[in-house]
Design a protein around this motif. Structure first.
Motif, short mmCIF file in Angstrom:
data_model
loop_
_atom_site.label_atom_id
_atom_site.label_comp_id
_atom_site.label_asym_id
_atom_site.label_seq_id
_atom_site.Cartn_x
_atom_site.Cartn_y
_atom_site.Cartn_z
N ILE A 1 9.61 26.07 -6.00
CA ILE A 1 10.42 24.85 -6.18
C ILE A 1 9.70 23.65 -5.59
N GLY A 2 9.09 23.82 -4.44
CA GLY A 2 8.29 22.77 -3.84
C GLY A 2 6.90 22.75 -4.46
N VAL A 3 6.19 21.66 -4.26
CA VAL A 3 4.86 21.52 -4.85
C VAL A 3 3.86 21.25 -3.73
N ALA A 4 2.92 22.17 -3.56
CA ALA A 4 1.87 21.98 -2.57
C ALA A 4 0.66 21.26 -3.16
N SER A 5 0.62 21.16 -4.47
CA SER A 5 -0.53 20.55 -5.16
C SER A 5 -0.64 19.07 -4.84
N SER A 6 -1.88 18.57 -4.87
CA SER A 6 -2.08 17.14 -4.66
C SER A 6 -2.58 16.43 -5.92
N THR A 7 -2.90 17.21 -6.97
CA THR A 7 -3.32 16.62 -8.25
C THR A 7 -2.55 17.29 -9.39
N LYS A 8 -2.50 16.63 -10.52
CA LYS A 8 -1.81 17.21 -11.67
C LYS A 8 -2.48 18.50 -12.11
N SER A 9 -3.79 18.55 -12.07
CA SER A 9 -4.53 19.75 -12.46
C SER A 9 -4.13 20.94 -11.59
N GLU A 10 -4.09 20.75 -10.27
CA GLU A 10 -3.67 21.82 -9.36
C GLU A 10 -2.23 22.23 -9.65
N TYR A 11 -1.38 21.25 -9.89
CA TYR A 11 0.03 21.51 -10.21
C TYR A 11 0.15 22.36 -11.47
N LEU A 12 -0.56 21.99 -12.53
CA LEU A 12 -0.48 22.73 -13.80
C LEU A 12 -0.98 24.16 -13.62
N ASP A 13 -2.03 24.37 -12.84
CA ASP A 13 -2.53 25.72 -12.56
C ASP A 13 -1.47 26.55 -11.83
N THR B 1 0.83 -1.19 0.00
CA THR B 1 0.00 0.00 0.00
C THR B 1 0.87 1.25 0.00
N LEU B 2 0.67 2.08 -1.00
CA LEU B 2 1.34 3.38 -1.08
C LEU B 2 0.38 4.44 -0.54
N ILE B 3 0.87 5.25 0.39
CA ILE B 3 0.09 6.37 0.91
C ILE B 3 0.86 7.64 0.55
N ASP B 4 0.21 8.50 -0.22
CA ASP B 4 0.84 9.75 -0.64
C ASP B 4 -0.22 10.83 -0.74
N ARG B 5 0.15 12.05 -0.42
CA ARG B 5 -0.80 13.17 -0.51
C ARG B 5 -1.05 13.57 -1.95
N LYS B 6 -0.20 13.12 -2.85
CA LYS B 6 -0.31 13.45 -4.27
C LYS B 6 -0.85 12.26 -5.05
N ASP B 7 -1.39 12.54 -6.23
CA ASP B 7 -1.84 11.45 -7.10
C ASP B 7 -0.81 11.13 -8.18
N GLY B 8 0.42 11.59 -7.98
CA GLY B 8 1.45 11.32 -8.97
C GLY B 8 2.84 11.64 -8.47
N PHE B 9 3.79 11.26 -9.29
CA PHE B 9 5.21 11.51 -9.06
C PHE B 9 5.57 12.88 -9.59
N VAL B 10 6.37 13.65 -8.85
CA VAL B 10 6.85 14.95 -9.30
C VAL B 10 8.36 14.87 -9.47
N HIS B 11 8.83 15.18 -10.66
CA HIS B 11 10.27 15.15 -10.93
C HIS B 11 10.87 16.51 -10.50
N TYR B 12 11.12 16.61 -9.19
CA TYR B 12 11.57 17.87 -8.61
C TYR B 12 12.89 18.36 -9.20
N LEU B 13 13.73 17.46 -9.65
CA LEU B 13 15.03 17.88 -10.16
C LEU B 13 14.92 18.76 -11.40
N GLY B 14 13.79 18.69 -12.09
CA GLY B 14 13.60 19.53 -13.27
C GLY B 14 12.79 20.79 -13.00
N MET B 15 12.46 21.05 -11.75
CA MET B 15 11.54 22.13 -11.43
C MET B 15 12.03 23.50 -11.88
#
Length: 186
Positions: A135-147, A52-66
């Motif tokens: 640099i950090g991501v507070a979003s929990s979905t890709k849609s929030e992240y893109l916005d 079981t994976l528990i994560d606040r996000k629905d995806g992986f974020v490639h922070y190194l490219g931020m």
């Protein structure tokens, strides 16, 4: 490769680089049991393995490219990869819980919304670190992240001058990416 004959429950708290790497290793060692497994097909199910994976996000974020993602919108849009786009994570022995870990005990994880407790035999803690935006991501979905990324990208594009606070690796890289993509900016 290990043949699991007794039930085992493994919880992984946090899913970015360390968490996904742990799950991928468990997948290969416990689920991809065919000796000639080449990664091109789904491993057979094993009812004795429950990951079981528990994560606040629905995806992986490639922070190194931020930093580059903040100056190049097309690149920035590819930094978030939804978990449901990763075929090996869709294995029937792997469950993904989009939630926040509120408490860890020696036997279970409690979720922030108090919806359930995740019982485990083994626990991987891979919660990583938090950084402030952009640099950090507070979003929990890709849609929030893109916005959010769009707002930061627009701010950078429209600014006449930009101050980067901090001269460590990330600050230097951000300044270099901004200057490379917007050489006219001060």
């Amino acid at each position: 490769m290990h043949l699991v004959t007794k039930p085992v429950r493994i919880a992984v708290a946090g899913g970015n680089f360390a968490g996904l790497n742990a799950i991928k290793s468990l997948y290969l060692q416990l689920l991809a049991t065919n000796p000639d497994y080449d990664g091109t097909k789904q491993a057979p199910p094993n009812p004795n393995v429950n990951i079981t994976l528990i994560d606040r996000k629905d995806g992986f974020v490639h922070y190194l490219g931020m930093t580059r993602g903040l100056t190049q919108p097309e690149y920035g849009s590819r930094l978030w990869i939804p978990y449901n786009d990763m075929p090996w994570l869709q294995h029937p022995s792997i469950t993904i819980k989009k939630n926040i870990v509120s408490k860890i005990t020696p036997t279970h994880i409690e979720l922030a919304d108090a919806s359930e407790r995740i019982e485990f035999d083994y626990l991987v803690i891979a919660l990583g670190q938090s950084r402030n935006a952009p640099i950090g991501v507070a979003s929990s979905t890709k849609s929030e992240y893109l916005d959010a990324m769009s707002k930061y990208q627009t701010s950078i594009k429209e600014a006449q001058s930009i101050v980067v606070v901090g001269g460590g690796a990330v600050g230097t890289e951000l300044a270099a990416d901004i200057k490379s993509d917007y050489p006219e900016k001060q």
